[in-house]
Write a protein that holds these residues in place. Structure first.
Motif, short mmCIF file in Angstrom:
data_model
loop_
_atom_site.label_atom_id
_atom_site.label_comp_id
_atom_site.label_asym_id
_atom_site.label_seq_id
_atom_site.Cartn_x
_atom_site.Cartn_y
_atom_site.Cartn_z
N MET A 183 0.81 -1.22 0.00
CA MET A 183 0.00 0.00 0.00
C MET A 183 0.85 1.26 0.00
O MET A 183 0.36 2.33 -0.36
N ALA A 184 2.12 1.14 0.39
CA ALA A 184 3.02 2.29 0.33
C ALA A 184 3.78 2.37 -0.99
O ALA A 184 4.56 3.31 -1.20
N TYR A 185 3.55 1.43 -1.87
CA TYR A 185 4.26 1.38 -3.15
C TYR A 185 3.94 2.62 -3.98
O TYR A 185 2.79 3.05 -4.08
N VAL A 186 4.97 3.17 -4.61
CA VAL A 186 4.81 4.34 -5.48
C VAL A 186 5.01 3.90 -6.93
O VAL A 186 6.13 3.55 -7.33
N PRO A 187 3.95 3.86 -7.73
CA PRO A 187 4.10 3.42 -9.12
C PRO A 187 4.88 4.41 -9.95
O PRO A 187 4.91 5.61 -9.66
N ASP A 188 5.50 3.91 -10.99
CA ASP A 188 6.26 4.76 -11.93
C ASP A 188 5.25 5.37 -12.90
O ASP A 188 4.94 4.79 -13.95
N LEU A 189 4.74 6.54 -12.56
CA LEU A 189 3.68 7.15 -13.36
C LEU A 189 4.13 7.49 -14.77
O LEU A 189 3.37 7.32 -15.74
N GLU A 190 5.34 7.98 -14.91
CA GLU A 190 5.82 8.34 -16.24
C GLU A 190 5.92 7.11 -17.13
O GLU A 190 5.52 7.14 -18.30
N ARG A 191 6.42 6.03 -16.57
CA ARG A 191 6.53 4.80 -17.33
C ARG A 191 5.15 4.26 -17.70
O ARG A 191 4.90 3.88 -18.85
N LEU A 192 4.24 4.24 -16.75
CA LEU A 192 2.89 3.72 -17.00
C LEU A 192 2.13 4.60 -17.99
O LEU A 192 1.32 4.10 -18.76
N ARG A 193 2.40 5.89 -17.96
CA ARG A 193 1.72 6.78 -18.90
C ARG A 193 2.07 6.42 -20.33
O ARG A 193 1.21 6.51 -21.23
N THR A 194 3.29 6.01 -20.58
CA THR A 194 3.68 5.62 -21.93
C THR A 194 3.05 4.29 -22.34
O THR A 194 3.05 3.94 -23.53
N LEU A 195 2.52 3.55 -21.37
CA LEU A 195 1.93 2.24 -21.64
C LEU A 195 0.43 2.24 -21.41
O LEU A 195 -0.20 1.19 -21.33
N SER A 196 -0.15 3.43 -21.31
CA SER A 196 -1.55 3.54 -20.89
C SER A 196 -2.53 2.89 -21.87
O SER A 196 -3.64 2.52 -21.48
N ASP A 197 -2.12 2.73 -23.12
CA ASP A 197 -3.02 2.10 -24.09
C ASP A 197 -3.19 0.60 -23.82
O ASP A 197 -4.10 -0.04 -24.36
#
Length: 312
Positions: free
Chosen positions: A241-255
């Protein structure tokens, strides 16, 4: 929905032995459970999904059927996502796969997508309880600290109650003040997953209170749920629950990513986290039948929508 028994296998990974189940044939679909439900959490949908996929479900490391070499070894999202990747390598080497994860399993699925996008065709992440994506993260950090303190000083069931109240509390309400939370706010799929602590105790008739004998398979599952709860609350909840996702990386994979939540869990922490993450990534957000445990309470509708979303 029940069907033929799955094929059961075991995969040796660093520090653990992973028990997995395989059904059907076709492109691989990996199902990652949350909480203490293990592979059994998907029993209501796996046979149906196996009509079009090779469906793989498993017990994450540290649960009773996937034991750790060292029961005290630290656990992490990255490690559990790597276990999922090892299953992909074993069962569909080099082939693209689809992944669905629920609750803490959705967090592992997000990390798997971020670290191995070449192997992942589509991910459905249902209610990942990611505290750090929320604007009121500090409130929920304090709740998690109370869970740990309660577990340390008062024991398992009081800590599970604090956790359940914290997940169900309205965002404007301090979970510490949520002692009047409704009894129906039992720990969700991720608290003891598809089995709340109450269901891990001997079943009883609601009217008479007389104990009811569970079928052997259900009784064994309830026993595993209770046995795995200390590991879940003490080791998985704090780190996941304290994990911080890599938002920039996931944004490039959002499709390739679909964030999902329950129609009936609006306002609860995991629902809010899923919606917030979808907004920050600009990705699809889909409402599934039921609440956080819709996989268990609404298996037919949940499975049908999951099949549709995975094939979109």
């Amino acid at each position: 929905m029940t069907g033929t028994s799955p094929a059961v296998g075991h995969l040796r990974v660093d520090g653990a032995n992973i028990r997995y189940e395989v059904r059907g044939s076709g492109p691989l679909l990996l199902l990652i459970p949350g909480g203490t439900g293990g592979a059994a959490a998907f029993d209501g949908v796996a046979d149906d999904l196996a009509g079009a996929h090779t469906v793989v479900s498993y017990d994450p490391r540290g649960l009773s059927r996937s034991p750790l070499d060292d029961p005290e070894a630290p656990q992490s999202v990255a490690q559990q996502a790597d276990d999922a990747f090892r299953l992909l390598e074993l069962l569909a080497p080099g082939a693209p796969a689809r992944v669905a994860g629920c609750s803490s399993g959705a967090i592992a699925a997000l990390h798997l997508l971020a670290t191995h996008p070449d192997r992942i065709e589509r991910v459905v992440a249902h209610e990942p309880p990611l505290v750090e994506v929320l604007p009121d993260a500090a409130v929920h950090r304090a709740m998690l600290a109370r869970v740990a303190d309660t577990l340390r000083h008062e024991g398992l069931m009081p800590a599970a109650a604090v956790f359940a109240a914290g997940l169900a509390a309205e965002p404007s309400k301090d979970p510490a003040l949520a002692s009047d939370a409704p009894a129906s706010a039992a720990p969700p799929n991720d608290a003891p997953a598809s089995d709340a602590p109450a269901s891990a105790a001997p079943a009883s008739d609601a009217a008479s209170g007389v104990p009811v004998e569970l079928p052997p398979q259900a009784a064994a599952r309830a026993e595993r749920t209770l046995a795995d709860l200390p590991y879940f609350l003490g080791r998985i909840v704090p780190g996941f629950m304290a994990y911080v996702p890599d938002l920039e990386r996931l944004r490039t994979l959002s499709d390739r990513l679909v964030l999902a939540a329950g129609e009936d869990s609006r306002g609860e922490l995991p629902h809010r986290a899923a919606a917030c993450l979808a907004g920050r990534l600009g990705t699809e957000f889909v409402l599934f039948p039921g609440g956080h445990v819709g996989l268990t309470t609404h298996p037919v509708g949940f499975g049908a929508l999951l099949r549709k979303v995975l094939s979109a």
